[in-house]
Design a protein around this motif. Structure first.
Motif, mmCIF file in Angstrom:
data_model
loop_
_atom_site.group_PDB
_atom_site.id
_atom_site.type_symbol
_atom_site.label_atom_id
_atom_site.label_comp_id
_atom_site.label_asym_id
_atom_site.label_seq_id
_atom_site.Cartn_x
_atom_site.Cartn_y
_atom_site.Cartn_z
ATOM 1 N N ASN A 12 0.834 -1.206 0.000
ATOM 2 C CA ASN A 12 0.000 0.000 0.000
ATOM 3 C C ASN A 12 0.867 1.253 0.000
ATOM 4 O O ASN A 12 1.715 1.420 0.877
ATOM 5 C CB ASN A 12 -0.884 -0.040 1.255
ATOM 6 C CG ASN A 12 -1.791 1.153 1.305
ATOM 7 O OD1 ASN A 12 -1.353 2.255 1.645
ATOM 8 N ND2 ASN A 12 -3.031 0.962 0.934
ATOM 9 N N LYS A 51 -11.135 4.466 9.807
ATOM 10 C CA LYS A 51 -10.960 2.992 9.743
ATOM 11 C C LYS A 51 -10.007 2.604 8.604
ATOM 12 O O LYS A 51 -10.225 1.643 7.875
ATOM 13 C CB LYS A 51 -12.322 2.295 9.557
ATOM 14 C CG LYS A 51 -13.362 2.688 10.602
ATOM 15 C CD LYS A 51 -14.712 2.067 10.326
ATOM 16 C CE LYS A 51 -15.754 2.447 11.355
ATOM 17 N NZ LYS A 51 -16.113 3.861 11.424
ATOM 18 N N TYR A 108 -6.356 7.220 -8.640
ATOM 19 C CA TYR A 108 -7.378 6.202 -8.334
ATOM 20 C C TYR A 108 -8.493 6.235 -9.376
ATOM 21 O O TYR A 108 -9.091 5.209 -9.680
ATOM 22 C CB TYR A 108 -7.957 6.418 -6.927
ATOM 23 C CG TYR A 108 -7.021 5.908 -5.859
ATOM 24 C CD1 TYR A 108 -7.010 4.567 -5.503
ATOM 25 C CD2 TYR A 108 -6.124 6.757 -5.237
ATOM 26 C CE1 TYR A 108 -6.129 4.088 -4.550
ATOM 27 C CE2 TYR A 108 -5.242 6.293 -4.281
ATOM 28 C CZ TYR A 108 -5.249 4.956 -3.944
ATOM 29 O OH TYR A 108 -4.373 4.479 -3.009
HETATM 30 N N1 LIG Z 1 -5.415 9.827 3.604
HETATM 31 C C1 LIG Z 1 -5.130 8.513 4.121
HETATM 32 C C2 LIG Z 1 -5.491 7.482 3.084
HETATM 33 C C3 LIG Z 1 -5.275 6.064 3.572
HETATM 34 C C4 LIG Z 1 -6.098 5.082 2.742
HETATM 35 O O1 LIG Z 1 -6.814 5.455 1.817
HETATM 36 N N2 LIG Z 1 -6.008 3.826 3.125
HETATM 37 C C5 LIG Z 1 -6.812 2.813 2.442
HETATM 38 C C6 LIG Z 1 -5.917 1.798 1.802
HETATM 39 S S1 LIG Z 1 -5.326 2.449 0.269
HETATM 40 C C7 LIG Z 1 -7.694 2.098 3.433
HETATM 41 O O2 LIG Z 1 -7.312 1.793 4.532
HETATM 42 N N3 LIG Z 1 -8.938 1.846 3.032
HETATM 43 C C8 LIG Z 1 -9.906 1.158 3.821
HETATM 44 C C9 LIG Z 1 -11.265 1.682 3.569
HETATM 45 O O3 LIG Z 1 -11.425 2.672 2.840
HETATM 46 O O4 LIG Z 1 -12.207 1.105 4.122
HETATM 47 C C10 LIG Z 1 -3.648 8.448 4.512
HETATM 48 O O5 LIG Z 1 -2.859 9.177 3.915
HETATM 49 O O6 LIG Z 1 -3.315 7.693 5.437
#
Ligand SMILES: N[C@@H](CCC(=O)N[C@@H](CS)C(=O)NCC(=O)O)C(=O)O
Length: 223
Positions: A12, A51, A108
């Motif tokens: 990731n 989350k 994305y």
């Molecule tokens: N703005 C956040 C983005 C983090 C993010 O988008 N994480 C995603 C993985 S790419 C995630 O955990 N997604 C779980 C979900 O949306 O339920 C950061 O920089 O930490």
């Protein structure tokens, strides 16, 4: 020294920002592998609002959002600083971090769509790349000068993500004749030992993105 855990998932790009910051400071940590399709009670407890991964847990206290985590790491472990001390240079570095956060979701759009929506993602991504090419780097090796700093970590994950998306989707946006400075920067960035040694396996990363894209497009088609 309080215990450091990183809740993340391979491969990731947001998680890599934190890994690179921890490694560049020489901080020992435990990696706790999450499955974001089946979130652990620990993730829900530590990041109850979004989350999402990554989450850094330091001495039992969580820090969320990748670039906020990087800034936290820089404050707690001041060796090999990631933010400049000069207030103006610091504001410039923060400007580019915010730019990366605001503009990079266009990638994305490419990954998760086809047709017009994908074209829109391509257009926005090219605009983002052009702004970095024209205004971000000048003749510097890295955003902040000779050493990698916070803006390099922010864009390092964005551009790595883009390179993998290009391969997974079968397009080429980062062309040498359009973005020579950006590509030089990317080459320099990938040669920094902390970055080179920690990158995930290329084939696995591409395969994982392709599988994610196919699943999303299939789900959208069946609606
Ligand atoms: N703005 C956040 C983005 C983090 C993010 O988008 N994480 C995603 C993985 S790419 C995630 O955990 N997604 C779980 C979900 O949306 O339920 C950061 O920089 O930490």
């Amino acid at each position: 020294m309080a215990e450091v855990k990183l809740l993340g998932q391979f491969p990731n790009p947001y998680v890599y920002r934190v890994i690179w910051a921890l490694k560049s400071k020489g901080v020992q940590y435990e990696f706790v592998e999450e499955d974001i399709t089946n979130k652990s009670p620990l993730l829900l407890k530590y990041n109850p609002v979004h989350k999402k991964i990554p989450v850094l847990v330091h001495g039992g206290k969580p820090v969320c959002e990748s670039m906020i985590i990087v800034q936290y790491i820089d404050e707690v472990w001041p060796q090999n600083p990631l933010l400049p001390s000069d207030p103006h240079e610091k504001s410039v570095a923060r400007f580019w971090v915010k730019f990366a956060e605001d503009e990079s979701p266009s990638i994305y759009k490419i990954l998760q769509n086809t047709g017009e929506a994908m074209e829109q993602g391509i257009k926005e991504t090219l605009e983002m790349l052009q702004a970095i090419e024209d205004h971000g780097l000048g003749d510097k090796k890295f955003f902040g000068g000779d050493q990698i700093g916070i803006a390099d970590l922010a864009f390092g994950s964005v551009i790595y993500g883009l390179v993998v998306v290009q391969e997974a989707v079968g397009i080429k946006l980062l062309e040498a004749h359009k973005f020579p400075r950006l590509l030089d920067w990317h080459k320099n960035f990938m040669q920094v030992p902390v970055i080179k040694e920690t990158l995930p396996d290329w084939d696995e990363t591409v395969a994982s993105l392709r599988a994610g894209r196919e699943a999303l497009l299939k789900a959208a088609a069946s609606q």
